[in-house]
Design an enzyme around this catalytic site. Structure first.
Site, mmCIF file in Angstrom:
data_model
loop_
_atom_site.group_PDB
_atom_site.id
_atom_site.type_symbol
_atom_site.label_atom_id
_atom_site.label_comp_id
_atom_site.label_asym_id
_atom_site.label_seq_id
_atom_site.Cartn_x
_atom_site.Cartn_y
_atom_site.Cartn_z
ATOM 1 N N SER A 16 0.835 -1.198 0.000
ATOM 2 C CA SER A 16 0.000 0.000 0.000
ATOM 3 C C SER A 16 0.873 1.253 0.000
ATOM 4 O O SER A 16 1.960 1.266 0.583
ATOM 5 C CB SER A 16 -0.890 -0.019 1.245
ATOM 6 O OG SER A 16 -1.534 1.216 1.425
ATOM 7 N N SER A 17 0.387 2.309 -0.634
ATOM 8 C CA SER A 17 1.144 3.562 -0.634
ATOM 9 C C SER A 17 1.130 4.222 0.738
ATOM 10 O O SER A 17 2.047 4.958 1.083
ATOM 11 C CB SER A 17 0.582 4.524 -1.682
ATOM 12 O OG SER A 17 -0.774 4.785 -1.430
ATOM 13 N N GLY A 27 -3.610 -0.898 -9.083
ATOM 14 C CA GLY A 27 -4.630 -0.228 -9.878
ATOM 15 C C GLY A 27 -4.582 1.260 -9.644
ATOM 16 O O GLY A 27 -3.820 1.747 -8.814
ATOM 17 N N GLU A 43 -1.289 1.030 -15.369
ATOM 18 C CA GLU A 43 -1.196 0.946 -13.905
ATOM 19 C C GLU A 43 -0.418 -0.294 -13.451
ATOM 20 O O GLU A 43 0.314 -0.247 -12.466
ATOM 21 C CB GLU A 43 -2.585 0.968 -13.274
ATOM 22 C CG GLU A 43 -3.276 2.314 -13.358
ATOM 23 C CD GLU A 43 -2.649 3.397 -12.484
ATOM 24 O OE1 GLU A 43 -1.793 3.097 -11.626
ATOM 25 O OE2 GLU A 43 -3.025 4.569 -12.660
ATOM 26 N N GLU A 46 3.169 0.830 -13.891
ATOM 27 C CA GLU A 46 3.568 1.859 -12.930
ATOM 28 C C GLU A 46 3.616 1.340 -11.495
ATOM 29 O O GLU A 46 4.572 1.596 -10.771
ATOM 30 C CB GLU A 46 2.609 3.057 -12.999
ATOM 31 C CG GLU A 46 2.748 3.886 -14.253
ATOM 32 C CD GLU A 46 1.711 5.005 -14.330
ATOM 33 O OE1 GLU A 46 0.958 5.230 -13.350
ATOM 34 O OE2 GLU A 46 1.638 5.658 -15.383
ATOM 35 N N GLU A 47 2.570 0.653 -11.062
ATOM 36 C CA GLU A 47 2.472 0.247 -9.657
ATOM 37 C C GLU A 47 3.233 -1.021 -9.324
ATOM 38 O O GLU A 47 3.720 -1.171 -8.215
ATOM 39 C CB GLU A 47 1.003 0.083 -9.242
ATOM 40 C CG GLU A 47 0.291 1.404 -9.133
ATOM 41 C CD GLU A 47 -0.964 1.325 -8.285
ATOM 42 O OE1 GLU A 47 -1.262 0.272 -7.707
ATOM 43 O OE2 GLU A 47 -1.651 2.357 -8.212
ATOM 44 N N LYS A 67 -18.822 8.070 -5.713
ATOM 45 C CA LYS A 67 -18.814 8.333 -7.160
ATOM 46 C C LYS A 67 -17.544 7.738 -7.783
ATOM 47 O O LYS A 67 -16.760 8.413 -8.438
ATOM 48 C CB LYS A 67 -18.916 9.826 -7.444
ATOM 49 C CG LYS A 67 -20.213 10.425 -6.965
ATOM 50 C CD LYS A 67 -20.296 11.881 -7.284
ATOM 51 C CE LYS A 67 -21.614 12.433 -6.735
ATOM 52 N NZ LYS A 67 -21.732 13.850 -6.903
ATOM 53 N N HIS A 68 -17.382 6.442 -7.551
ATOM 54 C CA HIS A 68 -16.171 5.741 -7.947
ATOM 55 C C HIS A 68 -16.531 4.460 -8.683
ATOM 56 O O HIS A 68 -17.408 3.726 -8.250
ATOM 57 C CB HIS A 68 -15.375 5.421 -6.666
ATOM 58 C CG HIS A 68 -14.020 4.910 -6.906
ATOM 59 N ND1 HIS A 68 -13.736 3.571 -6.911
ATOM 60 C CD2 HIS A 68 -12.854 5.551 -7.143
ATOM 61 C CE1 HIS A 68 -12.452 3.398 -7.137
ATOM 62 N NE2 HIS A 68 -11.892 4.585 -7.290
ATOM 63 N N LYS A 109 -9.150 -4.466 3.090
ATOM 64 C CA LYS A 109 -9.755 -3.869 1.889
ATOM 65 C C LYS A 109 -10.909 -4.759 1.425
ATOM 66 O O LYS A 109 -10.801 -5.485 0.444
ATOM 67 C CB LYS A 109 -8.724 -3.762 0.754
ATOM 68 C CG LYS A 109 -7.621 -2.784 0.991
ATOM 69 C CD LYS A 109 -8.149 -1.408 0.661
ATOM 70 C CE LYS A 109 -6.998 -0.450 0.421
ATOM 71 N NZ LYS A 109 -7.499 0.887 0.165
#
Length: 130
Positions: A16-17, A27, A43, A46-47, A67-68, A109
């Site tokens: 996790s960041s 993601g 992603e 990158e991740e 709103k995701h 999560k």
């Protein structure tokens, strides 16, 4: 039989960041004018420093309150880079887990745990688009 297949199937998680001791599904956001499929490939690179083939779409997850919307795809990893953007900049780690282990590591999560619950034995054999 089902449990043994789930133990063989592997999923790549990244740290996790916000907490390097916790794991998450790689993601991120879709850039303006970017297709979700291209965002998924970007992603992953990158991740997680992962290159590969985009498999089938597993599902769409919507959180109306926030709103995701998340588009989830199978991603077949063909190459892992020794160095990658979030590994260098954010100190992210990555690790392979079987589905049972991944579920345990994603307990913080719950939405990401539901991603794993969508997988079934048919998915394990047909994860790549035909």
């Amino acid at each position: 039989m089902i449990n043994s297949l789930f133990c063989l199937f592997q999923i790549l998680l990244v740290s996790s960041s916000s907490d390097k001791e916790r794991w998450v599904v790689p993601g991120g956001g879709v850039e303006p004018q970017e297709e979700p499929t291209l965002a998924a490939v970007r992603e992953a690179l990158e991740e997680a420093g992962a290159k590969g083939l985009l498999g089938r779409k597993i599902g769409v997850f919507e959180n109306i309150e926030k709103k995701h919307r998340t588009n989830l795809y199978a991603f077949i990893v063909t190459d892992l880079l020794d160095e990658w953007e979030d590994g260098k900049v954010m100190g992210r780690r990555r690790q392979w887990f079987n589905i049972v282990e991944a579920r345990d590591h994603l307990a913080h999560k719950p939405v990401q745990v539901t991603y794993l619950e969508l997988l079934n034995v048919k998915d394990l054999n047909g994860i790549v688009k035909r």
